[in-house]
Design an enzyme around this catalytic site. Structure first.
Site, PDB file in Angstrom:
ATOM      1  CD  GLU A   1      -2.695   1.262   2.514  1.00 31.95           C
ATOM      2  OE1 GLU A   1      -2.663   0.379   3.392  1.00 31.95           O
ATOM      3  OE2 GLU A   1      -3.349   2.312   2.617  1.00 31.95           O
TER       4      GLU A   1
ATOM      5  NE  ARG B   1       4.622  -8.271  11.230  1.00 30.21           N
ATOM      6  CZ  ARG B   1       4.196  -7.356  10.342  1.00 30.21           C
ATOM      7  NH1 ARG B   1       3.267  -7.675   9.467  1.00 30.21           N
ATOM      8  NH2 ARG B   1       4.661  -6.142  10.344  1.00 30.21           N
TER       9      ARG B   1
ATOM     10  CE  LYS C   1       3.921   0.321   3.832  1.00 28.66           C
ATOM     11  NZ  LYS C   1       2.532  -0.141   3.714  1.00 28.66           N
TER      12      LYS C   1
HETATM   13  P1  ATP Z   1       2.814  -1.885   7.595  1.00 26.80           P
HETATM   14  O1  ATP Z   1       2.035  -2.174   8.819  1.00 26.80           O
HETATM   15  O2  ATP Z   1       4.231  -1.639   7.849  1.00 26.80           O
HETATM   16  O3  ATP Z   1       2.178  -0.807   6.757  1.00 26.80           O
HETATM   17  P2  ATP Z   1       1.641  -3.681   5.802  1.00 26.80           P
HETATM   18  O4  ATP Z   1       1.574  -5.155   5.817  1.00 26.80           O
HETATM   19  O5  ATP Z   1       0.391  -2.922   6.058  1.00 26.80           O
HETATM   20  O6  ATP Z   1       2.797  -3.230   6.745  1.00 26.80           O
HETATM   21  P3  ATP Z   1       1.767  -3.423   2.982  1.00 26.80           P
HETATM   22  O7  ATP Z   1       2.285  -2.304   2.179  1.00 26.80           O
HETATM   23  O8  ATP Z   1       0.329  -3.687   2.945  1.00 26.80           O
HETATM   24  O9  ATP Z   1       2.259  -3.155   4.457  1.00 26.80           O
HETATM   25  O10 ATP Z   1       2.595  -4.748   2.695  1.00 26.80           O
HETATM   26  C1  ATP Z   1       2.942  -5.224   1.431  1.00 26.80           C
HETATM   27  C2  ATP Z   1       3.332  -6.659   1.571  1.00 26.80           C
HETATM   28  O11 ATP Z   1       4.461  -6.790   2.449  1.00 26.80           O
HETATM   29  C3  ATP Z   1       2.227  -7.490   2.169  1.00 26.80           C
HETATM   30  O12 ATP Z   1       2.082  -8.672   1.412  1.00 26.80           O
HETATM   31  C4  ATP Z   1       2.687  -7.783   3.554  1.00 26.80           C
HETATM   32  O13 ATP Z   1       2.205  -9.014   4.002  1.00 26.80           O
HETATM   33  C5  ATP Z   1       4.212  -7.770   3.416  1.00 26.80           C
HETATM   34  N1  ATP Z   1       4.844  -7.409   4.683  1.00 26.80           N
HETATM   35  C6  ATP Z   1       4.615  -6.334   5.440  1.00 26.80           C
HETATM   36  N2  ATP Z   1       5.332  -6.360   6.573  1.00 26.80           N
HETATM   37  C7  ATP Z   1       6.074  -7.499   6.528  1.00 26.80           C
HETATM   38  C8  ATP Z   1       7.015  -8.108   7.404  1.00 26.80           C
HETATM   39  N3  ATP Z   1       7.363  -7.546   8.571  1.00 26.80           N
HETATM   40  N4  ATP Z   1       7.555  -9.284   7.021  1.00 26.80           N
HETATM   41  C9  ATP Z   1       7.222  -9.852   5.849  1.00 26.80           C
HETATM   42  N5  ATP Z   1       6.343  -9.333   4.983  1.00 26.80           N
HETATM   43  C10 ATP Z   1       5.758  -8.167   5.310  1.00 26.80           C
HETATM   44 MG    MG Z   2      -1.156  -2.140   5.304  1.00 19.02          MG
END
Ligand code: ATP
Ligand code: MG
Length: 561
Positions: free
Chosen positions: A35, A263, A273
């Site tokens: 995102e 994760r 983020k």
């Molecule tokens: P954040 O909470 O940091 O915004 P998010 O999962 O909401 O993380 P996205 O941009 O939606 O962030 O994530 C893109 C991809 O990266 C998703 O498929 C998510 O599962 C993966 N991802 C995010 N954080 C991790 C992590 N700590 N380890 C492995 N994969 C991750």
């Molecule tokens: Mg997200």
């Protein structure tokens, strides 16, 4: 690209089996779906390397897809930064760059289709009322009074939602599943909401936006994804993923398989983020690419190489069980990479003047230092020795402690790549602080000559000729947090910020460092690995960041360097 042997994992086993049964006709198509609501962090690197890595290894394709359904938090700046980071890590999506917002029209059509099938309805309860009726883990939910609206009424309202007739929050579209499901995600989840807000790509075309759970599975299906890999928190959403695609059977090209993996959790980091934004907006760091940030832009500026990050994701592997990885695992990957690939150079970070009393006044002598101790083919460079040199303050002790083999009054030490010197006197200022030390050198002991081994000394310290060295700014970075789990406790994670995470010093560098290119990395002998800052460093006026020390010294650092 890394030439590491491919370590197997449960996802590879699934793909291998699919390839055997012919489920996807041998196709492997994955996607990385960020995102664009912030910069990527090191956790995302795990997902990037997994998705792009699998596609590459199986001769498949990996898409980069922006999951941009949340316009209030999203921005083009983040889209650009995410593209940069994925490219920097060494991956290429080729023609496969997608945006969920490109599917808004199709998603809308599918929503109408669900309404017509009796599988979705417009609810006019407030968000609070919806929450109250949702029930809890132990209690089933209750049906909304609007659940049994007719198809015509639902279609009419949904079209008027799109037409902008209603304010934010007046209505939502919900999937009609089961308010008594043990899985809360299946209790008639909201799939569309009204938001009169500008979208960074679709502008003001839309005032209703689809929710993640509705968008994601359909985007996957429209893109012919075979294996949709996500982190464990989406495990409970899998039934909804499958439900939506089951309803659209025959309408979408395929039904991808969602597979969850654990994760990445890394000590001394915050992996969200939202929290990283807090650090940037609160000016706790100098921006998203601050070298202390565990964003990919940050670790890059810190001096990490893409190879070291890929090595890291390879070493930690893929599993189904949540765990914590220690920061030293990441740091060791950088050490292993740079130990192999970085030129050796000399820098004196905390200078102490050393005068060689018996060295001829204006004499300059060439000494030869290898560019890499294990790679003679990399050659040597010249270090000029003169009568006055700088050594590190730590390499001299007026009253040596037990086991101290470096310089002290009467003791001998080798000036690395040069001669053995013996300390003969110490000059102090009026406050009693040491100003300079005086030595005599033994002209028969030059490194690389027959006399070098005539006498053995234990200490071997680095130095720089005072009249040839030049000063430069060096930023000594350390971990941003002083607690391994900064966001695990009840207190605000910012409480655990390490006050000594950035110190700026002026150091002496050997002259060959002066034309360093931005992002060029070096080992400063005995100090660690340093990178010429990608923004502030210019050939002729270098600025270096410390990427990592030579060994793990964390825990011993309790005060300023
Ligand atoms: P954040 O909470 O940091 O915004 P998010 O999962 O909401 O993380 P996205 O941009 O939606 O962030 O994530 C893109 C991809 O990266 C998703 O498929 C998510 O599962 C993966 N991802 C995010 N954080 C991790 C992590 N700590 N380890 C492995 N994969 C991750
Ligand atoms: Mg997200």
């Amino acid at each position: 690209m890394s030439t590491l042997p491919i370590s197997s994992n449960f996802i590879r086993s699934i793909i291998d089996e699919d390839n055997q049964t012919g489920k996807w006709g041998g196709r492997v198509e994955t996607r990385f779906p960020p995102e664009p609501n912030g910069y990527l962090h090191i956790g995302h690197a795990k997902s990037i390397c997994l998705n792009f890595g699998l596609a590459k290894d199986y001769g498949g394709i990996c898409h980069l897809r922006f999951d941009d359904t949340n316009p209030e938090k999203e921005a083009q700046e983040y889209v650009d930064a995410i593209c940069d980071s994925v490219k920097w890590l060494g991956f290429d999506w080729g023609a496969h760059l997608y945006y969920a917002s490109d599917y808004f029209e199709q998603l809308y059509e599918f929503a109408e289709y669900l309404i017509k099938q009796g599988k979705a309805y417009v609810d006019s309860l407030t968000a609070d009322e919806i929450r109250q009726l949702r029930g809890t883990l132990n209690q089933p939910g209750k049906n909304s009074p609007y659940r049994d609206r007719t198809t015509e009424e639902n279609l009419d309202l949904f079209r008027r939602m799109r037409a902008g007739e209603f304010p934010d929050g007046a209505h939502v579209l919900r999937a009609k599943i089961d308010m008594t499901s043990p899985n809360i995600n299946m209790r008639d989840p909201v799939i569309y909401r009204i938001r009169h807000i500008h979208h960074h790509r679709t502008g003001d075309k839309w005032c209703i936006y689809p929710m993640y759970d509705f968008t994601h599975c359909i985007s996957d299906a429209l893109e012919h994804i075979t294996h949709s890999l996500c982190t464990l928190e989406f495990e409970d959403h899998r039934s909804l993923y499958d439900w939506v695609l089951d309803q659209l059977d025959g309408q979408v090209p395929c039904h991808p398989q969602q597979i969850e993996f654990a994760r990445l959790n890394l000590t001394y980091c915050v992996m969200s983020k939202r929290k990283l934004i807090e650090l940037v907006e609160g000016h706790f760091v100098d921006g998203w690419d601050d070298p202390r940030m565990n964003t990919l832009a940050g670790v890059r500026r810190r001096g990490y190489t893409p190879e070291s990050i890929r090595l890291f994701t390879e070493r930690i592997g893929i599993s189904k069980a949540d765990s914590w990885i220690d920061m030293t695992v990441l740091e060791d990957c950088l050490r292993d990479d740079l130990n192999e690939h970085a030129l050796r150079r000399i820098a004196v970070l905390k200078p102490l003047k050393l005068v060689i009393d018996n060295f001829p006044e204006d004499h300059e002598e060439e000494c030869y230092a290898p560019n890499h101790p294990q790679k003679p083919e990399w050659g040597k460079r010249v270090l000029l020795l003169s009568k006055t040199v700088y050594i590190e303050q730590d390499d001299f002790m007026e009253v040596p402690s037990k086991g101290y083999f470096r310089l002290s009054p009467g003791a001998e030490v080798r000036l690395r790549y040069a001669y053995i010197v013996k300390c003969v006197s110490v000059v102090k200022n009026s406050q009693g602080e040491i100003e300079e030390i005086h030595c005599i050198y033994d002209p028969d002991t030059k490194s690389g000559t027959a006399g070098a081994d005539s006498r053995k000394v234990k200490g071997n310290i680095h130095w720089l000729s005072a009249k040839h060295a030049q000063t430069a700014e060096i930023r000594i970075y350390d971990r941003l947090f002083s607690h391994p789990y900064p966001d695990a406790g009840d207190e605000d994670f910012k409480f655990h910020l390490n006050p000594y995470s950035k110190q700026t010093i002026t150091a002496y560098l050997e002259s060959s460092l002066f034309d360093a290119q931005p992002e060029q990395r070096f080992q400063f002998e005995r100090h660690g690995y340093f990178v010429a800052d990608c923004l502030d460093s210019k050939p002729g006026k270098p600025v270096f960041n410390r990427a990592v020390t030579l060994r793990d010294t964390w825990g011993k650092i309790t005060k300023k360097v």
